[in-house]
Design an enzyme around this catalytic site. Structure first.
Site, PDB file in Angstrom:
ATOM      1  CG  HIS A 191      42.971  48.246  44.505  1.00  0.00           C
ATOM      2  ND1 HIS A 191      42.941  49.121  45.567  1.00  0.00           N
ATOM      3  CD2 HIS A 191      41.686  48.074  44.105  1.00  0.00           C
ATOM      4  CE1 HIS A 191      41.672  49.478  45.800  1.00  0.00           C
ATOM      5  NE2 HIS A 191      40.893  48.853  44.928  1.00  0.00           N
ATOM      6  CG  HIS A 236      35.983  43.313  43.180  1.00  0.00           C
ATOM      7  ND1 HIS A 236      35.364  43.941  44.248  1.00  0.00           N
ATOM      8  CD2 HIS A 236      36.729  44.289  42.580  1.00  0.00           C
ATOM      9  CE1 HIS A 236      35.725  45.215  44.272  1.00  0.00           C
ATOM     10  NE2 HIS A 236      36.531  45.461  43.267  1.00  0.00           N
ATOM     11  CG  HIS A 295      35.443  47.023  39.060  1.00  0.00           C
ATOM     12  ND1 HIS A 295      35.303  48.372  39.291  1.00  0.00           N
ATOM     13  CD2 HIS A 295      36.101  46.542  40.130  1.00  0.00           C
ATOM     14  CE1 HIS A 295      35.864  48.676  40.452  1.00  0.00           C
ATOM     15  NE2 HIS A 295      36.346  47.584  40.982  1.00  0.00           N
ATOM     16  CG  ASP A 327      39.045  44.853  46.410  1.00  0.00           C
ATOM     17  OD1 ASP A 327      39.246  43.857  47.124  1.00  0.00           O
ATOM     18  OD2 ASP A 327      38.181  45.713  46.668  1.00  0.00           O
ATOM     19  CG  ASP A 328      40.049  46.498  41.303  1.00  0.00           C
ATOM     20  OD1 ASP A 328      39.003  46.088  41.826  1.00  0.00           O
ATOM     21  OD2 ASP A 328      40.309  47.698  41.131  1.00  0.00           O
TER      22      ASP A 328
HETATM   23 ZN   LIG Z   1      37.458  47.284  42.695  1.00  0.00          ZN
END
Ligand SMILES: [Zn+2]
Length: 225
Positions: free
Chosen positions: A192, A101, A105, A50-51
């Site tokens: 991440h 995602h 955020h 993620d991210d």
């Molecule tokens: Zn995230």
């Protein structure tokens, strides 16, 4: 005589070419469909990141996954993809699955449905344009999702089953040990790719689980089974 020789050579070339093309077909179909016959017996896990994309660590991760022949899933933040379209394209070219995602955020449950849709649509647009694919999977930030969004957003929500809290500890060995002590067949691991320690941990997890006989799949392959 000369003519016959060349026409023979030409025919052989076509024959070879046809062989190569047909040999490639089953492979192309398998990677798209998932669930090869032999995969049924081996335990499988899906690595998810993620991210990202991160301008440094995502590329290091991609290289490590490429060397190991591993496919994973990346849930990208729209605003991070902007200006790093080349990395998004590389993720797709390497055969990984790309998901949404949100654009910035946000916690989707703490804003209006209209704003939530805007966040998701904008991310789909930025990421989709960068990788040249339609985006079908979403991981809501913080795992926050509400059912009424499902009637508005035609995407598959993907959560996770193993969370080593890599962002909190930022320690390679702790992340590796937490994952290895919890992982089971069919798990979705949350990491991440915006921390050096998480990328190092991911590659060590790949090596250790491969030794244990695990196979790595994208979440779309896992969800299809
Ligand atoms: Zn995230």
């Amino acid at each position: 005589m000369k003519k016959t020789f060349f026409s023979l050579l030409f025919s052989a070339g076509i024959f070879l070419l046809a062989g190569l093309v047909s040999a490639d077909w089953p492979r192309a179909l398998e990677t798209g469909g998932g669930g090869e016959a032999q995969a049924g017996s081996a335990p499988v896990v899906a690595l998810t990141f993620d991210d990202g994309p991160h301008p440094v660590y995502t590329e290091i991760l991609l290289e490590g996954l490429r060397e190991r022949g591993i496919k994973a899933t990346f849930f990208l933040i729209g605003v991070n993809a902007e200006g790093h379209e080349d990395i998004v394209r590389q993720i797709a070219d390497d055969g990984h699955l790309i998901g949404n995602h949100t654009y910035s955020h946000v916690q989707l449950t703490s804003i209006s449905d209209a704003k939530a849709c805007e966040e998701i649509d904008k991310a789909n647009q930025v990421i989709g344009e960068a990788c040249g694919q339609e985006i079908h999977y979403i991981r809501p930030p913080f795992g926050s999702w509400q059912e009424d969004l499902e009637s508005l957003i035609d995407m598959q929500v993907v959560l996770w089953s193993v969370d080593p809290e890599d962002w909190r500890v930022q320690d390679t060995q702790t992340v590796v040990e937490r994952v290895l002590s919890h992982v089971e067949d069919g798990d979705i691991i949350l990491l991440h790719d915006v921390y050096r320690t998480s990328v190092e941990a991911a590659l060590e997890i790949v090596d250790r689980l491969t030794e244990e006989g695990y196979e790595f799949v994208r979440v779309d392959e896992l969800l299809l089974d």
